[in-house]
Write a protein that holds these residues in place. Sequence first.
Motif, mmCIF file in Angstrom:
data_model
loop_
_atom_site.group_PDB
_atom_site.id
_atom_site.type_symbol
_atom_site.label_atom_id
_atom_site.label_comp_id
_atom_site.label_asym_id
_atom_site.label_seq_id
_atom_site.Cartn_x
_atom_site.Cartn_y
_atom_site.Cartn_z
ATOM 1 N N ILE A 1 36.361 -30.656 29.271
ATOM 2 C CA ILE A 1 35.628 -30.714 27.765
ATOM 3 C C ILE A 1 36.850 -29.927 26.906
ATOM 4 O O ILE A 1 36.529 -30.186 25.815
ATOM 5 C CB ILE A 1 34.654 -29.175 28.250
ATOM 6 C CG1 ILE A 1 35.527 -28.062 28.775
ATOM 7 C CG2 ILE A 1 33.578 -29.525 29.121
ATOM 8 C CD1 ILE A 1 34.834 -26.706 28.832
ATOM 9 N N ASN A 2 37.984 -29.813 27.449
ATOM 10 C CA ASN A 2 39.050 -29.474 26.293
ATOM 11 C C ASN A 2 39.926 -30.950 25.993
ATOM 12 O O ASN A 2 40.963 -30.669 25.545
ATOM 13 C CB ASN A 2 40.022 -28.617 26.870
ATOM 14 C CG ASN A 2 39.135 -27.270 27.194
ATOM 15 O OD1 ASN A 2 38.373 -27.090 26.128
ATOM 16 N ND2 ASN A 2 39.258 -26.507 28.343
ATOM 17 N N TYR A 3 39.501 -32.192 26.197
ATOM 18 C CA TYR A 3 40.191 -33.207 26.068
ATOM 19 C C TYR A 3 40.744 -33.173 24.650
ATOM 20 O O TYR A 3 41.812 -34.111 24.254
ATOM 21 C CB TYR A 3 39.681 -34.352 26.459
ATOM 22 C CG TYR A 3 38.623 -35.161 25.512
ATOM 23 C CD1 TYR A 3 39.188 -36.168 24.568
ATOM 24 C CD2 TYR A 3 37.444 -34.408 25.479
ATOM 25 C CE1 TYR A 3 37.918 -36.648 23.861
ATOM 26 C CE2 TYR A 3 36.392 -34.855 24.876
ATOM 27 C CZ TYR A 3 36.752 -36.243 24.026
ATOM 28 O OH TYR A 3 35.670 -36.724 23.074
ATOM 29 N N GLU A 4 40.161 -32.842 23.527
ATOM 30 C CA GLU A 4 40.461 -32.871 22.032
ATOM 31 C C GLU A 4 41.819 -32.099 21.813
ATOM 32 O O GLU A 4 42.283 -32.203 20.840
ATOM 33 C CB GLU A 4 39.294 -32.614 21.295
ATOM 34 C CG GLU A 4 38.185 -33.753 21.431
ATOM 35 C CD GLU A 4 36.896 -33.583 20.427
ATOM 36 O OE1 GLU A 4 36.906 -32.475 19.803
ATOM 37 O OE2 GLU A 4 36.019 -34.178 20.383
ATOM 38 N N ALA B 1 49.341 -35.515 22.723
ATOM 39 C CA ALA B 1 49.891 -36.660 23.245
ATOM 40 C C ALA B 1 49.752 -37.136 24.681
ATOM 41 O O ALA B 1 49.538 -36.182 25.386
ATOM 42 C CB ALA B 1 51.601 -36.652 23.088
ATOM 43 N N GLN B 2 49.269 -38.305 24.901
ATOM 44 C CA GLN B 2 49.092 -38.790 26.243
ATOM 45 C C GLN B 2 50.033 -40.137 26.467
ATOM 46 O O GLN B 2 49.988 -41.012 25.635
ATOM 47 C CB GLN B 2 47.706 -39.236 26.311
ATOM 48 C CG GLN B 2 46.542 -38.176 26.730
ATOM 49 C CD GLN B 2 45.159 -38.791 26.617
ATOM 50 O OE1 GLN B 2 45.012 -39.749 25.865
ATOM 51 N NE2 GLN B 2 44.343 -38.135 27.241
ATOM 52 N N ASN C 1 48.017 -38.645 15.812
ATOM 53 C CA ASN C 1 47.209 -39.437 14.993
ATOM 54 C C ASN C 1 46.055 -40.202 15.560
ATOM 55 O O ASN C 1 45.342 -41.034 14.889
ATOM 56 C CB ASN C 1 48.068 -40.373 13.832
ATOM 57 C CG ASN C 1 48.854 -41.173 14.694
ATOM 58 O OD1 ASN C 1 49.090 -41.209 15.878
ATOM 59 N ND2 ASN C 1 49.372 -42.295 13.865
ATOM 60 N N GLU C 2 46.285 -40.456 16.868
ATOM 61 C CA GLU C 2 45.207 -41.194 17.751
ATOM 62 C C GLU C 2 44.168 -40.360 18.509
ATOM 63 O O GLU C 2 44.490 -39.288 19.124
ATOM 64 C CB GLU C 2 45.997 -42.171 18.828
ATOM 65 C CG GLU C 2 46.824 -43.364 17.857
ATOM 66 C CD GLU C 2 47.491 -43.896 19.038
ATOM 67 O OE1 GLU C 2 47.465 -43.835 20.118
ATOM 68 O OE2 GLU C 2 48.486 -44.942 18.373
ATOM 69 N N LYS C 3 43.030 -40.741 18.974
ATOM 70 C CA LYS C 3 42.021 -40.125 19.307
ATOM 71 C C LYS C 3 42.388 -40.179 21.036
ATOM 72 O O LYS C 3 42.723 -41.171 21.703
ATOM 73 C CB LYS C 3 40.563 -40.609 19.522
ATOM 74 C CG LYS C 3 39.427 -39.810 20.085
ATOM 75 C CD LYS C 3 38.192 -40.565 19.803
ATOM 76 C CE LYS C 3 37.303 -39.715 20.639
ATOM 77 N NZ LYS C 3 35.817 -40.180 20.425
ATOM 78 N N PRO C 4 42.687 -38.831 21.631
ATOM 79 C CA PRO C 4 42.872 -39.050 22.968
ATOM 80 C C PRO C 4 41.829 -39.556 23.863
ATOM 81 O O PRO C 4 40.580 -39.422 23.752
ATOM 82 C CB PRO C 4 43.051 -37.272 23.487
ATOM 83 C CG PRO C 4 42.261 -36.564 22.419
ATOM 84 C CD PRO C 4 42.225 -37.560 21.138
ATOM 85 N N ILE C 5 42.062 -39.861 25.221
ATOM 86 C CA ILE C 5 41.316 -40.362 26.197
ATOM 87 C C ILE C 5 40.787 -39.005 27.055
ATOM 88 O O ILE C 5 41.625 -38.348 27.413
ATOM 89 C CB ILE C 5 42.202 -41.387 27.068
ATOM 90 C CG1 ILE C 5 42.599 -42.608 26.232
ATOM 91 C CG2 ILE C 5 41.215 -41.833 28.263
ATOM 92 C CD1 ILE C 5 41.626 -43.625 25.876
ATOM 93 N N LYS C 6 39.537 -39.153 27.158
ATOM 94 C CA LYS C 6 38.871 -38.050 28.112
ATOM 95 C C LYS C 6 39.161 -38.417 29.360
ATOM 96 O O LYS C 6 38.726 -39.788 29.713
ATOM 97 C CB LYS C 6 37.305 -38.023 27.713
ATOM 98 C CG LYS C 6 36.562 -36.699 28.287
ATOM 99 C CD LYS C 6 35.087 -36.728 27.935
ATOM 100 C CE LYS C 6 34.561 -35.472 28.370
ATOM 101 N NZ LYS C 6 33.337 -35.324 27.802
#
Length: 80
Positions: A25-28, A32-33, A14-19
């Motif tokens: 380019i595929n960080y989206e 989970a991180q 539910n949170e935006k991942p960190i690039k």
Amino acid sequence: KIMESRKTYGAESNEKPIKLSYEDINYEEYKAQIIAPIIMQGDPIGAVILISKDESKSMGEIEAKLAETAAGFLSKQMES
């Protein structure tokens, strides 16, 4: 920012991942991180990063403690 904060960061679906880099380019696709900074003599020198692209998997306290333990181990190894 995460390394400078010296705190473990956790992102769930539910949170935006960190690039992680400009070429990432595929960080989206990350679901989970966990990012645990490696601290040596008070300064951040790197990070242990756990990433999952599987929506059915989540990262919680166990994964955060695992990353923190690995970061602490690496910090002690760098001091030697």
